[in-house]
Design a protein around this motif. Structure first.
Motif, PDB file in Angstrom:
ATOM      1  N   UNK A 129     -66.539 -59.673  -9.437  1.00  0.00           N
ATOM      2  CA  UNK A 129     -66.784 -58.499  -9.956  1.00  0.00           C
ATOM      3  C   UNK A 129     -68.087 -58.698 -10.698  1.00  0.00           C
ATOM      4  N   UNK A 130     -68.507 -60.022 -11.392  1.00  0.00           N
ATOM      5  CA  UNK A 130     -69.800 -59.853 -11.893  1.00  0.00           C
ATOM      6  C   UNK A 130     -70.882 -59.911 -10.880  1.00  0.00           C
ATOM      7  N   UNK A 131     -70.841 -60.378  -9.711  1.00  0.00           N
ATOM      8  CA  UNK A 131     -71.693 -60.519  -8.645  1.00  0.00           C
ATOM      9  C   UNK A 131     -71.858 -59.211  -7.991  1.00  0.00           C
ATOM     10  N   UNK A 132     -70.706 -58.393  -7.715  1.00  0.00           N
ATOM     11  CA  UNK A 132     -70.645 -57.101  -7.258  1.00  0.00           C
ATOM     12  C   UNK A 132     -71.392 -55.949  -8.100  1.00  0.00           C
ATOM     13  N   UNK A 133     -71.078 -56.215  -9.411  1.00  0.00           N
ATOM     14  CA  UNK A 133     -71.825 -55.194 -10.416  1.00  0.00           C
ATOM     15  C   UNK A 133     -73.227 -55.450 -10.143  1.00  0.00           C
ATOM     16  N   UNK A 134     -73.728 -56.899 -10.402  1.00  0.00           N
ATOM     17  CA  UNK A 134     -75.174 -57.093 -10.098  1.00  0.00           C
ATOM     18  C   UNK A 134     -75.637 -56.653  -8.800  1.00  0.00           C
ATOM     19  N   UNK A 135     -75.155 -56.622  -7.803  1.00  0.00           N
ATOM     20  CA  UNK A 135     -75.629 -56.438  -6.401  1.00  0.00           C
ATOM     21  C   UNK A 135     -75.806 -54.624  -6.334  1.00  0.00           C
ATOM     22  N   UNK A 136     -74.848 -54.128  -7.150  1.00  0.00           N
ATOM     23  CA  UNK A 136     -74.776 -52.501  -7.175  1.00  0.00           C
ATOM     24  C   UNK A 136     -76.132 -52.085  -8.143  1.00  0.00           C
ATOM     25  N   UNK A 137     -76.642 -52.791  -8.961  1.00  0.00           N
ATOM     26  CA  UNK A 137     -77.798 -52.692  -9.961  1.00  0.00           C
ATOM     27  C   UNK A 137     -78.812 -53.135  -9.398  1.00  0.00           C
ATOM     28  N   UNK A 152     -79.900 -54.227  -5.512  1.00  0.00           N
ATOM     29  CA  UNK A 152     -79.583 -54.491  -4.144  1.00  0.00           C
ATOM     30  C   UNK A 152     -80.290 -55.408  -3.485  1.00  0.00           C
ATOM     31  N   UNK A 153     -81.545 -55.573  -4.101  1.00  0.00           N
ATOM     32  CA  UNK A 153     -82.891 -56.380  -3.412  1.00  0.00           C
ATOM     33  C   UNK A 153     -82.819 -57.740  -3.938  1.00  0.00           C
ATOM     34  N   UNK A 154     -82.097 -58.067  -4.901  1.00  0.00           N
ATOM     35  CA  UNK A 154     -82.170 -59.330  -5.626  1.00  0.00           C
ATOM     36  C   UNK A 154     -80.964 -59.924  -5.512  1.00  0.00           C
ATOM     37  N   UNK A 155     -80.917 -61.318  -5.090  1.00  0.00           N
ATOM     38  CA  UNK A 155     -79.604 -62.069  -5.049  1.00  0.00           C
ATOM     39  C   UNK A 155     -79.457 -62.613  -6.392  1.00  0.00           C
ATOM     40  N   UNK A 156     -78.053 -62.681  -6.502  1.00  0.00           N
ATOM     41  CA  UNK A 156     -77.395 -62.981  -7.804  1.00  0.00           C
ATOM     42  C   UNK A 156     -76.068 -63.934  -7.952  1.00  0.00           C
ATOM     43  N   UNK A 157     -76.219 -65.293  -8.406  1.00  0.00           N
ATOM     44  CA  UNK A 157     -75.042 -66.036  -8.457  1.00  0.00           C
ATOM     45  C   UNK A 157     -74.678 -66.130  -9.721  1.00  0.00           C
ATOM     46  N   UNK A 158     -73.466 -65.586  -9.992  1.00  0.00           N
ATOM     47  CA  UNK A 158     -73.069 -65.989 -11.400  1.00  0.00           C
ATOM     48  C   UNK A 158     -73.069 -67.305 -12.080  1.00  0.00           C
ATOM     49  N   UNK A 159     -73.181 -67.373 -13.111  1.00  0.00           N
ATOM     50  CA  UNK A 159     -73.548 -68.616 -13.899  1.00  0.00           C
ATOM     51  C   UNK A 159     -71.847 -69.253 -14.134  1.00  0.00           C
ATOM     52  N   UNK A 160     -71.633 -70.454 -14.056  1.00  0.00           N
ATOM     53  CA  UNK A 160     -70.220 -70.946 -14.407  1.00  0.00           C
ATOM     54  C   UNK A 160     -70.229 -71.783 -15.540  1.00  0.00           C
ATOM     55  N   UNK A 161     -71.402 -72.429 -16.109  1.00  0.00           N
ATOM     56  CA  UNK A 161     -71.385 -72.994 -17.099  1.00  0.00           C
ATOM     57  C   UNK A 161     -72.477 -73.179 -18.175  1.00  0.00           C
ATOM     58  N   UNK A 162     -72.528 -73.668 -19.139  1.00  0.00           N
ATOM     59  CA  UNK A 162     -73.765 -73.781 -20.092  1.00  0.00           C
ATOM     60  C   UNK A 162     -73.681 -75.209 -20.875  1.00  0.00           C
ATOM     61  N   UNK A 163     -74.535 -76.002 -20.601  1.00  0.00           N
ATOM     62  CA  UNK A 163     -74.566 -77.457 -21.027  1.00  0.00           C
ATOM     63  C   UNK A 163     -75.757 -77.583 -22.123  1.00  0.00           C
ATOM     64  N   UNK A 164     -75.301 -78.697 -23.086  1.00  0.00           N
ATOM     65  CA  UNK A 164     -76.355 -79.109 -24.059  1.00  0.00           C
ATOM     66  C   UNK A 164     -76.388 -80.459 -23.833  1.00  0.00           C
ATOM     67  N   UNK A 165     -77.443 -80.961 -24.095  1.00  0.00           N
ATOM     68  CA  UNK A 165     -77.534 -82.655 -23.964  1.00  0.00           C
ATOM     69  C   UNK A 165     -76.774 -83.254 -25.281  1.00  0.00           C
ATOM     70  N   UNK A 166     -75.981 -84.344 -25.071  1.00  0.00           N
ATOM     71  CA  UNK A 166     -75.175 -85.182 -25.746  1.00  0.00           C
ATOM     72  C   UNK A 166     -76.047 -85.191 -27.180  1.00  0.00           C
ATOM     73  N   UNK A 167     -77.330 -85.867 -26.939  1.00  0.00           N
ATOM     74  CA  UNK A 167     -78.236 -85.962 -28.245  1.00  0.00           C
ATOM     75  C   UNK A 167     -78.497 -84.698 -29.044  1.00  0.00           C
ATOM     76  N   UNK A 168     -78.761 -83.447 -28.309  1.00  0.00           N
ATOM     77  CA  UNK A 168     -78.724 -82.325 -28.802  1.00  0.00           C
ATOM     78  C   UNK A 168     -77.531 -81.793 -29.742  1.00  0.00           C
ATOM     79  N   UNK A 169     -76.571 -82.021 -29.236  1.00  0.00           N
ATOM     80  CA  UNK A 169     -75.063 -81.596 -30.039  1.00  0.00           C
ATOM     81  C   UNK A 169     -74.991 -82.411 -30.833  1.00  0.00           C
ATOM     82  N   UNK A 170     -75.342 -83.926 -31.096  1.00  0.00           N
ATOM     83  CA  UNK A 170     -74.925 -84.744 -32.192  1.00  0.00           C
ATOM     84  C   UNK A 170     -76.050 -84.197 -33.069  1.00  0.00           C
ATOM     85  N   UNK A 171     -77.490 -83.724 -32.792  1.00  0.00           N
ATOM     86  CA  UNK A 171     -78.437 -83.203 -33.913  1.00  0.00           C
ATOM     87  C   UNK A 171     -77.890 -82.339 -34.540  1.00  0.00           C
ATOM     88  N   UNK A 172     -77.453 -81.082 -33.620  1.00  0.00           N
ATOM     89  CA  UNK A 172     -76.966 -79.873 -34.336  1.00  0.00           C
ATOM     90  C   UNK A 172     -75.702 -80.332 -35.240  1.00  0.00           C
TER      91      UNK A 172
END
Length: 220
Positions: free
Chosen positions: A71-79, A81-101
């Motif tokens: 659904x996300x990729x179809x919606x992006x294609x409709x808006x 149409x000339x741009x390829x869009x691949x939906x993101x599947x994850x967000x990552x932070x480095x282990x050291x960044x999480x420890x600092x946070x």
């Protein structure tokens, strides 16, 4: 009298010799005592209740693929149409960044005399603009992401908080509320103009700008 005096001296001498030998014995015992203690082994950490199996992880991942990604990729294609869009599947932070946070928010909460009750992970979507309102570059326009908000207990409920200019913990809902910030479209200026304005010395504890991307090859 002379005999009594001599006897007293003999007794005192014996006592002094006895004390001296006790002290030497104590020093000898101290010198032979081990100078290092055996290392204390840390208690094993029990797995959190939220740990899930690889099979369940795969099932959740596939459900998102079937029910959201298409659904996300179809919606992006409709808006766009000339741009390829691949939906993101994850967000990552480095282990050291999480420890600092974690160390940072604990420090700020301690100084504000509050206890962090939970970490709230908000789903988010990056704007279709070159830069964020704070001037940082938008690396993945239109991609989904997350940001992390620490919470505190107020009247039995968890609320996201930040540190005010006075050093006290303040609730995000009182500064932002539920008002929408406007469209993220680059042609709509309301996105930037409707953002809430904080005092210069207010301190946000929200974490974002992780690395988001398409499916990591080999994981699922």
């Amino acid at each position: 009298m002379k005999n009594i005096h001599k006897g007293t001296l003999a007794v005192l001498g014996s006592v002094l010799l006895l004390l001296g030998s006790c002290q030497q014995g104590a020093k000898k015992d101290e010198s032979t005592a081990p100078t290092t203690s055996e290392p204390v082994e840390a208690e094993p950490v029990a797995p959190p209740k939220g740990i899930i199996s690889l099979d369940e992880s795969k099932s959740l991942y596939d459900n998102y693929t079937k029910n959201r990604v298409d659904m996300i990729e179809r919606m992006e294609l409709e808006q766009y149409p000339d741009e390829k869009f691949e939906a993101s599947r994850f967000t990552s932070f480095t282990y050291s960044d999480i420890k600092q946070y974690m160390a940072y928010i604990e420090q700020e909460a301690k100084e504000a005399n509050v206890d962090i009750s939970s970490l709230r992970f908000y789903f988010a979507n990056y704007p279709n603009t070159p830069d964020f309102p704070d001037g940082k570059k938008v690396v993945h326009p239109r991609q989904n992401s997350i940001f992390i908000v620490p919470t505190i207990k107020v009247d039995g409920e968890d609320y996201g908080f930040y540190i005010g200019a006075d050093g006290n913990a303040k609730l995000i809902k009182d500064a932002v509320g539920s008002t929408e910030t406007g469209s993220t479209d680059s042609n709509d200026k309301s996105y930037a103009s409707m953002l809430p304005v904080f005092l210069q010395d207010d301190t946000s504890l929200n974490l974002n700008h992780g690395s988001s991307g398409p499916p990591p090859y080999g994981d699922f």
